[in-house]
Scaffold this motif. Structure first.
Motif, PDB file in Angstrom:
ATOM      1  N   LEU A  14       0.917  -1.220  -0.031  1.00  0.00           N
ATOM      2  CA  LEU A  14       0.069   0.030   0.159  1.00  0.00           C
ATOM      3  C   LEU A  14       0.860   1.027  -0.066  1.00  0.00           C
ATOM      4  O   LEU A  14       0.225   2.425   0.094  1.00  0.00           O
ATOM      5  N   ARG A  15       2.013   1.206  -0.026  1.00  0.00           N
ATOM      6  CA  ARG A  15       3.253   2.228  -0.225  1.00  0.00           C
ATOM      7  C   ARG A  15       2.915   3.132   1.075  1.00  0.00           C
ATOM      8  O   ARG A  15       2.681   4.234   0.843  1.00  0.00           O
ATOM      9  N   LEU A  16       2.518   2.731   2.191  1.00  0.00           N
ATOM     10  CA  LEU A  16       2.373   3.313   3.286  1.00  0.00           C
ATOM     11  C   LEU A  16       3.533   4.280   3.713  1.00  0.00           C
ATOM     12  O   LEU A  16       4.810   3.773   3.653  1.00  0.00           O
ATOM     13  N   TYR A  17       3.353   5.641   4.073  1.00  0.00           N
ATOM     14  CA  TYR A  17       4.479   6.565   4.513  1.00  0.00           C
ATOM     15  C   TYR A  17       4.653   6.304   5.878  1.00  0.00           C
ATOM     16  O   TYR A  17       6.032   6.567   6.517  1.00  0.00           O
ATOM     17  N   HIS A  18       3.801   5.851   6.857  1.00  0.00           N
ATOM     18  CA  HIS A  18       3.682   5.646   8.259  1.00  0.00           C
ATOM     19  C   HIS A  18       3.679   4.314   8.590  1.00  0.00           C
ATOM     20  O   HIS A  18       2.973   3.749   8.077  1.00  0.00           O
ATOM     21  N   TYR A  19       4.201   3.951   9.665  1.00  0.00           N
ATOM     22  CA  TYR A  19       4.029   2.823  10.345  1.00  0.00           C
ATOM     23  C   TYR A  19       2.458   2.656  10.746  1.00  0.00           C
ATOM     24  O   TYR A  19       2.095   3.586  11.445  1.00  0.00           O
ATOM     25  N   PRO A  20       1.707   1.473  10.670  1.00  0.00           N
ATOM     26  CA  PRO A  20       0.346   1.217  11.262  1.00  0.00           C
ATOM     27  C   PRO A  20       0.611   1.484  12.809  1.00  0.00           C
ATOM     28  O   PRO A  20       1.456   0.679  13.260  1.00  0.00           O
ATOM     29  N   VAL A  21      -0.159   1.957  13.635  1.00  0.00           N
ATOM     30  CA  VAL A  21      -0.061   2.080  15.045  1.00  0.00           C
ATOM     31  C   VAL A  21      -1.103   1.344  15.604  1.00  0.00           C
ATOM     32  O   VAL A  21      -2.069   1.191  15.492  1.00  0.00           O
ATOM     33  N   ALA A  22      -0.584   0.369  16.561  1.00  0.00           N
ATOM     34  CA  ALA A  22      -1.454  -0.693  17.093  1.00  0.00           C
ATOM     35  C   ALA A  22      -1.579   0.013  18.743  1.00  0.00           C
ATOM     36  O   ALA A  22      -0.730   0.065  19.327  1.00  0.00           O
ATOM     37  N   VAL A  23      -2.938   0.273  18.990  1.00  0.00           N
ATOM     38  CA  VAL A  23      -3.164   0.830  20.118  1.00  0.00           C
ATOM     39  C   VAL A  23      -3.881  -0.258  21.137  1.00  0.00           C
ATOM     40  O   VAL A  23      -4.484  -1.053  20.591  1.00  0.00           O
ATOM     41  N   LYS A  24      -3.337  -0.124  22.471  1.00  0.00           N
ATOM     42  CA  LYS A  24      -3.787  -1.224  23.369  1.00  0.00           C
ATOM     43  C   LYS A  24      -4.355  -0.321  24.711  1.00  0.00           C
ATOM     44  O   LYS A  24      -3.633   0.480  25.125  1.00  0.00           O
ATOM     45  N   PHE A  25      -5.591  -0.464  25.025  1.00  0.00           N
ATOM     46  CA  PHE A  25      -6.128  -0.065  26.372  1.00  0.00           C
ATOM     47  C   PHE A  25      -5.916  -1.124  27.438  1.00  0.00           C
ATOM     48  O   PHE A  25      -6.388  -2.273  27.192  1.00  0.00           O
ATOM     49  N   PHE A  26      -5.013  -0.762  28.406  1.00  0.00           N
ATOM     50  CA  PHE A  26      -4.876  -1.960  29.357  1.00  0.00           C
ATOM     51  C   PHE A  26      -5.793  -1.476  30.637  1.00  0.00           C
ATOM     52  O   PHE A  26      -5.788  -0.646  31.197  1.00  0.00           O
ATOM     53  N   PHE A  27      -6.620  -2.621  30.630  1.00  0.00           N
ATOM     54  CA  PHE A  27      -7.438  -2.693  32.043  1.00  0.00           C
ATOM     55  C   PHE A  27      -7.077  -3.708  32.997  1.00  0.00           C
ATOM     56  O   PHE A  27      -7.592  -3.586  34.192  1.00  0.00           O
ATOM     57  N   ASP A  28      -6.037  -4.577  32.628  1.00  0.00           N
ATOM     58  CA  ASP A  28      -6.037  -5.681  33.358  1.00  0.00           C
ATOM     59  C   ASP A  28      -4.575  -5.440  33.966  1.00  0.00           C
ATOM     60  O   ASP A  28      -3.551  -5.471  33.076  1.00  0.00           O
ATOM     61  N   GLY A  29      -4.245  -5.561  35.232  1.00  0.00           N
ATOM     62  CA  GLY A  29      -2.943  -5.240  35.695  1.00  0.00           C
ATOM     63  C   GLY A  29      -1.876  -6.328  35.425  1.00  0.00           C
ATOM     64  O   GLY A  29      -1.023  -6.051  35.253  1.00  0.00           O
ATOM     65  N   ASN A  30      -2.122  -7.491  35.502  1.00  0.00           N
ATOM     66  CA  ASN A  30      -1.526  -8.852  35.011  1.00  0.00           C
ATOM     67  C   ASN A  30      -0.958  -8.760  33.289  1.00  0.00           C
ATOM     68  O   ASN A  30       0.107  -8.709  32.968  1.00  0.00           O
ATOM     69  N   GLU A  31      -1.881  -8.252  32.753  1.00  0.00           N
ATOM     70  CA  GLU A  31      -1.637  -8.203  31.153  1.00  0.00           C
ATOM     71  C   GLU A  31      -0.616  -6.755  30.997  1.00  0.00           C
ATOM     72  O   GLU A  31       0.296  -6.799  30.400  1.00  0.00           O
ATOM     73  N   LEU A  32      -0.897  -5.731  31.776  1.00  0.00           N
ATOM     74  CA  LEU A  32       0.155  -4.599  31.704  1.00  0.00           C
ATOM     75  C   LEU A  32       1.549  -5.106  32.250  1.00  0.00           C
ATOM     76  O   LEU A  32       2.475  -4.702  31.609  1.00  0.00           O
ATOM     77  N   GLU A  33       1.588  -5.641  33.091  1.00  0.00           N
ATOM     78  CA  GLU A  33       2.792  -6.351  33.659  1.00  0.00           C
ATOM     79  C   GLU A  33       3.602  -7.162  32.699  1.00  0.00           C
ATOM     80  O   GLU A  33       4.887  -7.173  32.761  1.00  0.00           O
ATOM     81  N   ALA A  34       2.847  -8.061  32.310  1.00  0.00           N
ATOM     82  CA  ALA A  34       3.335  -8.819  31.037  1.00  0.00           C
ATOM     83  C   ALA A  34       3.752  -8.107  29.756  1.00  0.00           C
ATOM     84  O   ALA A  34       5.090  -8.249  29.479  1.00  0.00           O
ATOM     85  N   PHE A  35       3.119  -7.195  29.714  1.00  0.00           N
ATOM     86  CA  PHE A  35       3.878  -6.074  28.277  1.00  0.00           C
ATOM     87  C   PHE A  35       5.053  -5.418  29.081  1.00  0.00           C
ATOM     88  O   PHE A  35       5.976  -5.247  28.110  1.00  0.00           O
ATOM     89  N   ARG A  36       4.911  -4.824  30.139  1.00  0.00           N
ATOM     90  CA  ARG A  36       5.954  -4.315  30.622  1.00  0.00           C
ATOM     91  C   ARG A  36       7.545  -5.406  30.703  1.00  0.00           C
ATOM     92  O   ARG A  36       8.684  -4.751  30.251  1.00  0.00           O
ATOM     93  N   GLN A  37       7.239  -6.531  30.912  1.00  0.00           N
ATOM     94  CA  GLN A  37       8.312  -7.281  31.270  1.00  0.00           C
ATOM     95  C   GLN A  37       8.952  -7.887  29.925  1.00  0.00           C
ATOM     96  O   GLN A  37      10.182  -8.095  29.725  1.00  0.00           O
ATOM     97  N   ASN A  38       8.106  -8.002  28.774  1.00  0.00           N
ATOM     98  CA  ASN A  38       8.168  -8.528  27.624  1.00  0.00           C
ATOM     99  C   ASN A  38       8.796  -7.530  26.465  1.00  0.00           C
ATOM    100  O   ASN A  38       9.610  -7.982  25.730  1.00  0.00           O
ATOM    101  N   ALA A  39       8.331  -6.055  26.658  1.00  0.00           N
ATOM    102  CA  ALA A  39       9.178  -5.128  25.945  1.00  0.00           C
ATOM    103  C   ALA A  39      10.454  -5.099  25.808  1.00  0.00           C
ATOM    104  O   ALA A  39      10.791  -4.973  27.021  1.00  0.00           O
ATOM    105  N   LEU A  40      11.168  -5.187  24.862  1.00  0.00           N
ATOM    106  CA  LEU A  40      12.683  -4.652  24.768  1.00  0.00           C
ATOM    107  C   LEU A  40      12.767  -3.256  25.487  1.00  0.00           C
ATOM    108  O   LEU A  40      13.867  -2.933  26.041  1.00  0.00           O
ATOM    109  N   GLU A  41      12.089  -2.373  24.883  1.00  0.00           N
ATOM    110  CA  GLU A  41      12.238  -0.972  25.108  1.00  0.00           C
ATOM    111  C   GLU A  41      10.825  -0.117  25.136  1.00  0.00           C
ATOM    112  O   GLU A  41      10.111  -0.438  24.007  1.00  0.00           O
ATOM    113  N   ILE A  42      10.670   0.444  26.222  1.00  0.00           N
ATOM    114  CA  ILE A  42       9.429   1.180  26.227  1.00  0.00           C
ATOM    115  C   ILE A  42       9.789   2.726  26.338  1.00  0.00           C
ATOM    116  O   ILE A  42      10.678   3.097  27.375  1.00  0.00           O
TER     117      ILE A  42
END
Length: 257
Positions: A14-42
């Motif tokens: 599609l010859r995109l100029y920008h990266y598509p942005v994946a948006v996440k709303f965190f409502f669960d504390g465990n899911e948020l903690e897993a994200f923090r632990q697994n992301a290489l760089e935030i």
């Protein structure tokens, strides 16, 4: 396919100029903690910014951004995300758009708003979220023809016609994503005044927002078209966007020598 692979296809086809942005709303504390632990760089905002400014880092610089209410300096976005109740400041902030304050109040309260306050929100390039989270929405900053192709693929993939986007005053990025998440529907809307200047949206760009639950089906529709012909709808067989030639014009014809 992984999200990283899907991003590569979208950027190429599609010859995109920008990266598509994946948006996440965190409502669960465990899911948020897993994200923090697994992301290489935030990355987090050094000072409170607008939501559309968070997305600048994701779509332009390929960074994963996470913040909570303390990192959001936009009252309008805070209201849409459920982080702020309706107050006089929010109503007066819309006075320049409307006929009077009574109309401003009605317009503000009719905006999409999360029913539950999120613990925080992440925005990241689509290709960076494998193993981190499933997107609640995928937000494209794209041109008219890219938006049309995404809309057509969504309609075909989800058997939805016609589309009825949701346009609100001064909340294209924040309210636009909340609408798609809450209603689980496609959204396509112009930049608002805030996302135009603060979010650095170009004048020729438009917002396309697809709920995460329907994104893979939309992407698969693109892949099916590529397998049969090409990524172009305007001129199947050509690369995107296809030759810009008047349909059925008898004068614009080429032949081999």
């Amino acid at each position: 396919m992984t999200y990283n692979e899907m991003q590569a296809v979208l950027m190429k086809e599609l010859r995109l100029y920008h990266y598509p942005v994946a948006v996440k709303f965190f409502f669960d504390g465990n899911e948020l903690e897993a994200f923090r632990q697994n992301a290489l760089e935030i990355h987090t905002p050094l000072k409170p910014m607008t939501f559309c400014q968070w997305e600048i880092a994701a779509r332009m610089q390929g960074q994963i951004v996470y913040a909570d209410v303390d990192g959001l300096g936009c009252g309008n976005a805070r209201f849409c995300f459920g982080w702020k109740d309706l107050d006089d400041a929010e109503i007066k902030g819309h006075a320049k758009y409307v006929q009077d304050l009574e109309q401003a109040k009605r317009f503000v309260v009719s905006k999409p708003m999360l029913e539950t306050k999120p613990l925080g929100i992440a925005v990241a390039p689509l290709g960076s979220i494998d193993g981190l989270y499933e997107p609640d929405t995928v937000h494209f900053y794209c041109d008219n023809m890219q938006a049309y192709h995404l809309a057509v693929d969504y309609m075909a993939a989800t058997d939805t016609h016609p589309l009825r986007p949701n346009i609100t005053m001064n909340s294209s990025a924040c309210g636009g994503n909340v609408f798609s998440f809450m209603e689980q529907e496609f959204n396509m809307l112009p930049a608002c005044s805030g996302s135009y200047n603060a979010g650095k949206t170009e004048r020729g760009e438009i917002n396309v927002i697809i709920p995460g639950s329907k994104f893979r089906a939309t992407f698969q529709r693109l892949m099916d078209r590529i397998e049969k012909a090409s990524s172009s709808i305007t001129r199947p067989g050509d690369g995107f966007p296809g030759a810009d030639i008047c349909k059925n014009c008898p004068l614009i014809i080429f032949k081999k020598q």
